[in-house]
Design a protein around this motif. Structure first.
Motif, PDB file in Angstrom:
ATOM      1  N   ASN A  76       0.773  -1.064  -0.142  1.00 39.32           N
ATOM      2  CA  ASN A  76       0.133   0.046   0.008  1.00 39.32           C
ATOM      3  C   ASN A  76       0.955   1.264  -0.024  1.00 39.32           C
ATOM      4  O   ASN A  76       0.594   2.317  -0.486  1.00 39.32           O
ATOM      5  N   LEU A  77       1.996   1.192   0.772  1.00 38.75           N
ATOM      6  CA  LEU A  77       3.082   2.327   0.581  1.00 38.75           C
ATOM      7  C   LEU A  77       3.417   2.571  -1.097  1.00 38.75           C
ATOM      8  O   LEU A  77       3.299   3.718  -1.379  1.00 38.75           O
ATOM      9  N   VAL A  78       3.761   1.475  -1.588  1.00 41.03           N
ATOM     10  CA  VAL A  78       4.086   1.580  -3.058  1.00 41.03           C
ATOM     11  C   VAL A  78       3.064   2.046  -3.839  1.00 41.03           C
ATOM     12  O   VAL A  78       3.081   2.864  -4.586  1.00 41.03           O
ATOM     13  N   LEU A  79       1.827   1.778  -3.431  1.00 40.90           N
ATOM     14  CA  LEU A  79       0.521   2.253  -4.139  1.00 40.90           C
ATOM     15  C   LEU A  79       0.417   3.437  -4.151  1.00 40.90           C
ATOM     16  O   LEU A  79       0.056   4.463  -4.734  1.00 40.90           O
ATOM     17  N   ASP A  80       0.641   3.995  -2.775  1.00 41.30           N
ATOM     18  CA  ASP A  80       0.494   5.734  -2.593  1.00 41.30           C
ATOM     19  C   ASP A  80       1.645   6.440  -3.188  1.00 41.30           C
ATOM     20  O   ASP A  80       1.449   7.467  -3.891  1.00 41.30           O
ATOM     21  N   TYR A  81       2.830   5.894  -2.971  1.00 41.13           N
ATOM     22  CA  TYR A  81       4.223   6.493  -3.934  1.00 41.13           C
ATOM     23  C   TYR A  81       3.643   6.739  -5.451  1.00 41.13           C
ATOM     24  O   TYR A  81       3.707   7.674  -5.837  1.00 41.13           O
ATOM     25  N   LEU A  82       3.134   5.716  -5.919  1.00 45.68           N
ATOM     26  CA  LEU A  82       3.035   5.731  -7.572  1.00 45.68           C
ATOM     27  C   LEU A  82       1.920   6.587  -7.775  1.00 45.68           C
ATOM     28  O   LEU A  82       1.920   7.325  -8.695  1.00 45.68           O
ATOM     29  N   ALA A  83       1.164   6.767  -6.806  1.00 44.09           N
ATOM     30  CA  ALA A  83      -0.342   7.496  -7.259  1.00 44.09           C
ATOM     31  C   ALA A  83       0.073   8.889  -7.159  1.00 44.09           C
ATOM     32  O   ALA A  83      -0.331   9.726  -7.713  1.00 44.09           O
ATOM     33  N   ALA A  84       0.878   9.332  -6.234  1.00 44.72           N
ATOM     34  CA  ALA A  84       1.684  10.523  -5.977  1.00 44.72           C
ATOM     35  C   ALA A  84       2.482  10.907  -7.175  1.00 44.72           C
ATOM     36  O   ALA A  84       2.619  12.306  -7.325  1.00 44.72           O
ATOM     37  N   GLY A  85       2.989  10.169  -7.906  1.00 46.73           N
ATOM     38  CA  GLY A  85       3.885  10.583  -8.975  1.00 46.73           C
ATOM     39  C   GLY A  85       5.257   9.906  -9.130  1.00 46.73           C
ATOM     40  O   GLY A  85       6.138  10.109  -9.739  1.00 46.73           O
ATOM     41  N   ILE A  86       5.588   9.208  -8.064  1.00 47.57           N
ATOM     42  CA  ILE A  86       6.903   8.316  -7.999  1.00 47.57           C
ATOM     43  C   ILE A  86       6.627   7.191  -9.276  1.00 47.57           C
ATOM     44  O   ILE A  86       6.142   6.529  -9.218  1.00 47.57           O
ATOM     45  N   GLU A  87       8.187   7.374  -9.847  1.00 44.24           N
ATOM     46  CA  GLU A  87       8.161   6.354 -10.963  1.00 44.24           C
ATOM     47  C   GLU A  87       9.299   5.477 -10.652  1.00 44.24           C
ATOM     48  O   GLU A  87      10.473   5.712 -10.562  1.00 44.24           O
ATOM     49  N   PRO A  88       9.018   4.180 -10.818  1.00 36.09           N
ATOM     50  CA  PRO A  88       9.840   3.118 -10.454  1.00 36.09           C
ATOM     51  C   PRO A  88      11.295   3.010 -11.138  1.00 36.09           C
ATOM     52  O   PRO A  88      12.232   2.623 -10.926  1.00 36.09           O
ATOM     53  N   ALA A  89      11.001   3.526 -12.552  1.00 30.51           N
ATOM     54  CA  ALA A  89      12.256   3.637 -13.315  1.00 30.51           C
ATOM     55  C   ALA A  89      13.190   4.769 -13.128  1.00 30.51           C
ATOM     56  O   ALA A  89      14.226   4.794 -13.199  1.00 30.51           O
ATOM     57  N   ARG A  90      12.662   5.576 -12.099  1.00 31.35           N
ATOM     58  CA  ARG A  90      13.503   6.820 -11.947  1.00 31.35           C
ATOM     59  C   ARG A  90      13.768   6.824 -10.170  1.00 31.35           C
ATOM     60  O   ARG A  90      14.717   7.631  -9.812  1.00 31.35           O
TER      61      ARG A  90
END
Length: 342
Positions: A76-90
């Motif tokens: 769920n933390l990862v989910l929040d990160y991605l929703a906010a705009g964090i990009e795993p490629a970067r």
């Protein structure tokens, strides 16, 4: 490296910096996390700063007997990160428990600090006070050393903090300095990346916090948000003014609306005037729901594919492991615990 630096100095040479930050997976992130840290992390990522986000699952145990639903909370933390705009490629997103070499750094690091130094560390004092216990575990007592391992395993030179948290970074700086003096140069002394983000008040007028039950979750839907805002603490004065000292509940709602609308709290207060708490709460509800509508839509979309979230963690853990093992190798060679050619 100086003790503190600012975002303006980072903007001049973003590619020269590496930032380590993260969260404990104890429940969903809330709007205080978003405006206090998440928004700034995305900005750093977009500037081109190398960003590492630790899902600090081991640190949950510092003040709890067990870590409840650790895998679900981590995802769920990862989910929040991605929703906010964090990009795993970067950005590299990883968990403590999946990076053994990071945790192994605690052993030599513990030899570099005294019990007295840990005892007076502000991080330890804050955590002990927050836990409300007469005694604490050894893991909580050595919490600053684990934080130092988080920061130094990847040789992060910047750690985002508020001004009041600058002293918490001193243990990591101390360990880096002492290790370098004793064994040779391996670690940078990390600096605090000062954040101008304000402390966001919760629905009771106090600091927004998961543990205090006064938070609005990042992933709350619009109806849930409206209910939480309607239940927020205000006062009987119909004239709405921004006065954080004497009207903390009203001030917190004004601040939240202002952040969502890119305004000042005073201008929001002037707009409401004599409309009272009901008008204030309607405005705040509309402002929050409007601002977070695309983020929440993205979150719902991402939540449908939990396998994708797990893959992001696997990939991030692999990158973090490679970094940690390389750093641990340097530490061993510097300490002479392996042949220099190994």
């Amino acid at each position: 490296m100086t003790l503190t630096t600012s975002l303006e100095s980072v903007r001049r040479n973003p590619g020269q910096h590496r930032v380590l930050t993260g969260d404990r997976p104890t429940g969903p992130l809330h709007l205080g996390h978003y405006f206090g840290t998440l928004q700034n992390r995305v900005h750093l990522q977009d500037l081109g700063v190398e960003l590492l986000l630790v899902v600090a699952d081991y640190q949950v145990l510092t003040d709890r007997d067990v870590a409840a639903s650790p895998v679900e909370h981590a995802e769920n933390l990862v989910l929040d990160y991605l929703a906010a705009g964090i990009e795993p490629a970067r950005a590299t997103v990883f968990t403590h428990s999946a990076v053994p070499a990071l945790n192994q750094l605690m052993l030599p690091f513990l030899s570099l600090v005294s019990v007295a130094e840990l005892d007076r560390n502000p991080t330890v004092k804050d955590e002990i006070a927050h836990a409300g216990r007469a005694t604490v575990s050894g893991l909580m007592f050595t919490y600053p050393v684990h934080q130092a391992a988080d920061i130094l395993f990847c040789k992060a030179d910047l750690v985002p903090v508020g001004q009041d948290q600058v002293p918490h970074l001193e243990t990591a700086r101390l360990i880096a300095r002492r290790f370098n003096e004793r064994y040779g140069p391996v670690f940078p002394e990390p600096a605090a990346l000062l954040s101008a983000s304000p402390l966001l008040r919760g629905t009771d007028g106090g600091k927004m916090s998961k543990s205090r039950g006064n938070a609005i979750p990042l992933g709350a839907d619009e109806d849930h948000t409206a209910r939480l805002v309607r239940a927020a603490t205000t006062d009987a004065d119909r004239r709405i003014t921004y006065d954080p000292q004497h009207r903390p509940g009203v001030a917190g709602l004004l601040q939240l609306a202002a952040l969502c609308q890119d305004r000042t709290p005073e201008s929001v207060a002037d707009q409401i005037g004599d409309g009272g708490a009901s008008a204030l709460k309607r405005l705040v509800t509309d402002a929050v729901n409007e601002y977070f509508r695309p983020i929440r839509a993205r979150r719902r979309e991402l939540a449908a594919d939990r396998a994708h979230l797990r893959q992001i963690l696997r990939d991030g853990n692999a990158r973090a492991n490679a970094t940690a093992e390389a750093t641990l190798g340097e530490v061993r060679r510097a300490m002479g615990t392996v042949p220099a050619a190994a």
